[in-house]
Design an enzyme around this catalytic site. Structure first.
Site, PDB file in Angstrom:
ATOM      1  N   TYR A 181       0.844  -1.201   0.000  1.00  7.16           N
ATOM      2  CA  TYR A 181       0.000   0.000   0.000  1.00  7.16           C
ATOM      3  C   TYR A 181       0.886   1.260   0.000  1.00  7.16           C
ATOM      4  O   TYR A 181       2.100   1.166  -0.163  1.00  7.16           O
ATOM      5  CB  TYR A 181      -1.022  -0.074   1.144  1.00  7.16           C
ATOM      6  CG  TYR A 181      -1.921  -1.287   0.955  1.00  7.16           C
ATOM      7  CD1 TYR A 181      -2.794  -1.342  -0.145  1.00  7.16           C
ATOM      8  CD2 TYR A 181      -1.837  -2.405   1.776  1.00  7.16           C
ATOM      9  CE1 TYR A 181      -3.573  -2.478  -0.387  1.00  7.16           C
ATOM     10  CE2 TYR A 181      -2.619  -3.538   1.536  1.00  7.16           C
ATOM     11  CZ  TYR A 181      -3.480  -3.567   0.456  1.00  7.16           C
ATOM     12  OH  TYR A 181      -4.241  -4.680   0.202  1.00  7.16           O
ATOM     13  N   GLY A 317      -3.915 -13.897  12.689  1.00  8.71           N
ATOM     14  CA  GLY A 317      -4.969 -13.439  11.803  1.00  8.71           C
ATOM     15  C   GLY A 317      -6.106 -14.439  11.715  1.00  8.71           C
ATOM     16  O   GLY A 317      -7.085 -14.361  12.467  1.00  8.71           O
TER      17      GLY A 317
HETATM   18  C1  PHB Z   1      -6.879  -7.122   1.291  1.00 11.27           C
HETATM   19  O1  PHB Z   1      -7.975  -6.576   1.344  1.00 11.27           O
HETATM   20  O2  PHB Z   1      -6.643  -8.053   0.507  1.00 11.27           O
HETATM   21  C2  PHB Z   1      -5.803  -6.674   2.175  1.00 11.27           C
HETATM   22  C3  PHB Z   1      -5.960  -5.522   2.911  1.00 11.27           C
HETATM   23  C4  PHB Z   1      -4.945  -5.093   3.736  1.00 11.27           C
HETATM   24  C5  PHB Z   1      -3.779  -5.807   3.799  1.00 11.27           C
HETATM   25  C6  PHB Z   1      -3.621  -6.956   3.075  1.00 11.27           C
HETATM   26  C7  PHB Z   1      -4.637  -7.392   2.265  1.00 11.27           C
HETATM   27  O3  PHB Z   1      -2.774  -5.385   4.547  1.00 11.27           O
END
Ligand code: PHB
Length: 362
Positions: A181, A317
């Site tokens: 990101y 997670g």
């Molecule tokens: C996703 O929506 O795929 C996603 C969002 C945030 C992250 C990793 C994946 O850090």
């Protein structure tokens, strides 16, 4: 004696009662119109309040920071009010919660952007990646490169988002600098080809991160701010010619800012724990604070890692998706519910708030 994983850790003014952290998890259940969290979010996070710390799902700091449908924001009154309900409820249940601040940069689609403009990025390089929009999966759009003068506006958006997080009752924030990101796009040289102060050497590529950390640590005490990195992940089409050199400097930025913790995705985001030999130690040498590890840890790995002193906190997670009482289950070495990937992204209560606790199944 109980393993150290179940012992407290001080983080700024907070005492985490154990070292088991709920990782940030995108679930795409915010309101369709306002990207606001609502009653379902309150239930979901409150069910998980026994975590040492909850880190919220990635939350966009601005409309421009959005890259997928139904991810929550922290820029409107409705969003702040929704989050306040969540944090009040988590606190009442004895928990602690940080908000993860997110700007997706190039991982977006024009249909999600204000006035259908191109997403922004350090350089105009499209990712070979997909996002989820109102019609389903779609290739991400080609971004435009930010002007030098625009960067300050985005730093100000981070500051405002931190202020909103404070108003919403969060105990701290995590700056999302991982997983391809915006901040990660600045850090790595595969996506940052800038020739201004924000591109070039690792120092220059980490200037944006440093400015964001400086802004948000004026809002929250530095020890109640963390940052997340994923140096060895190529998720979202990321690459760097020398990840250890790049992220050694990023770690030093975390040190300079006096951050409470660094949260490391060890290996591929959602994939194997493939890390060059010695790389994590080389990175850690630049940062003296709390080290939070993530990626495919199980109970025994977490116990061993914390016991050895290599790791202070472990973020889970998918195990937290499926086990609201993960701490209790780990303590008792009890069986775990299996997560259902079909309900990870989007939908309603199914696969979100209906995973049973141990007490409910026995
Ligand atoms: C996703 O929506 O795929 C996603 C969002 C945030 C992250 C990793 C994946 O850090």
């Amino acid at each position: 004696m109980e393993p150290k994983l179940f012992s407290p850790l001080e983080l700024g003014d907070l005492t985490l009662p154990n070292r088991i952290v709920m990782a940030p998890l995108t679930r795409n259940r915010a309101t369709l119109e306002g990207d606001a969290p609502h009653a379902l979010h309150t239930t979901y996070y409150t069910q998980r309040a026994s975590a040492g710390l909850i880190i919220s799902e990635a939350t966009q700091i601005s409309p421009e920071g959005k890259g997928y449908i139904q991810t929550p924001g922290i820029y409107s009154d409705e969003q702040v009010a929704g989050w306040k309900t969540v944090t009040d409820s988590v606190h009442a249940a004895g928990g602690r919660m940080f908000l993860q601040l997110w700007h997706v940069g190039r991982i977006s689609h024009v249909s999600l952007q204000p006035e259908e403009q191109a997403p922004v990025a350090p350089s105009a390089i499209a990712a070979n990646s997909q996002t989820f929009i109102s019609t389903g999966f779609a290739d991400v759009s080609e971004p435009r490169a930010l002007d030098t003068g625009e960067v300050a506006r985005i730093v100000a958006d981070y500051r405002k988002a931190a202020e909103n997080a404070k108003a919403a009752g969060f105990d701290g924030i995590e700056v999302h600098a991982a997983n391809g990101y915006l901040i990660d796009q600045f850090l790595r040289d595969g996506t940052n080809k800038r020739d201004d102060a924000y591109g070039g050497t690792p120092e220059q590529r980490s200037l944006f991160l440093a400015e964001v950390l400086e802004a948000v640590t004026q809002v929250f005490p530095p020890k109640q701010v963390g940052v997340r990195f994923s140096p060895f992940s190529d998720f979202n089409d990321m690459a760097d010619s020398d990840p250890v050199a790049t992220f050694a400097v990023a770690m030093a930025r975390a040190e300079e800012a006096g951050l409470g913790y660094v949260h490391m995705v060890e290996g591929q985001m959602g994939g194997p724990r493939s890390i060059p030999n010695g790389a994590i130690d080389a990175l850690k040498a630049n940062y003296s604070g709390v080290y939070m590890a993530n990626n495919a840890y199980d109970r025994q790995m977490a116990i061993d890692a914390v016991e050895s002193g290599e790791v202070d906190l472990v973020a889970f997670g998918s195990l937290f998706i499926a086990n609201p009482d993960l701490v209790e289950r780990f303590r008792k070495d009890a069986p775990l519910n299996a997560p259902d990937p079909q309900t990870f992204y989007g939908g309603d209560a199914a696969g979100y708030t209906d995973y049973p606790t141990l007490e409910e199944v026995t």
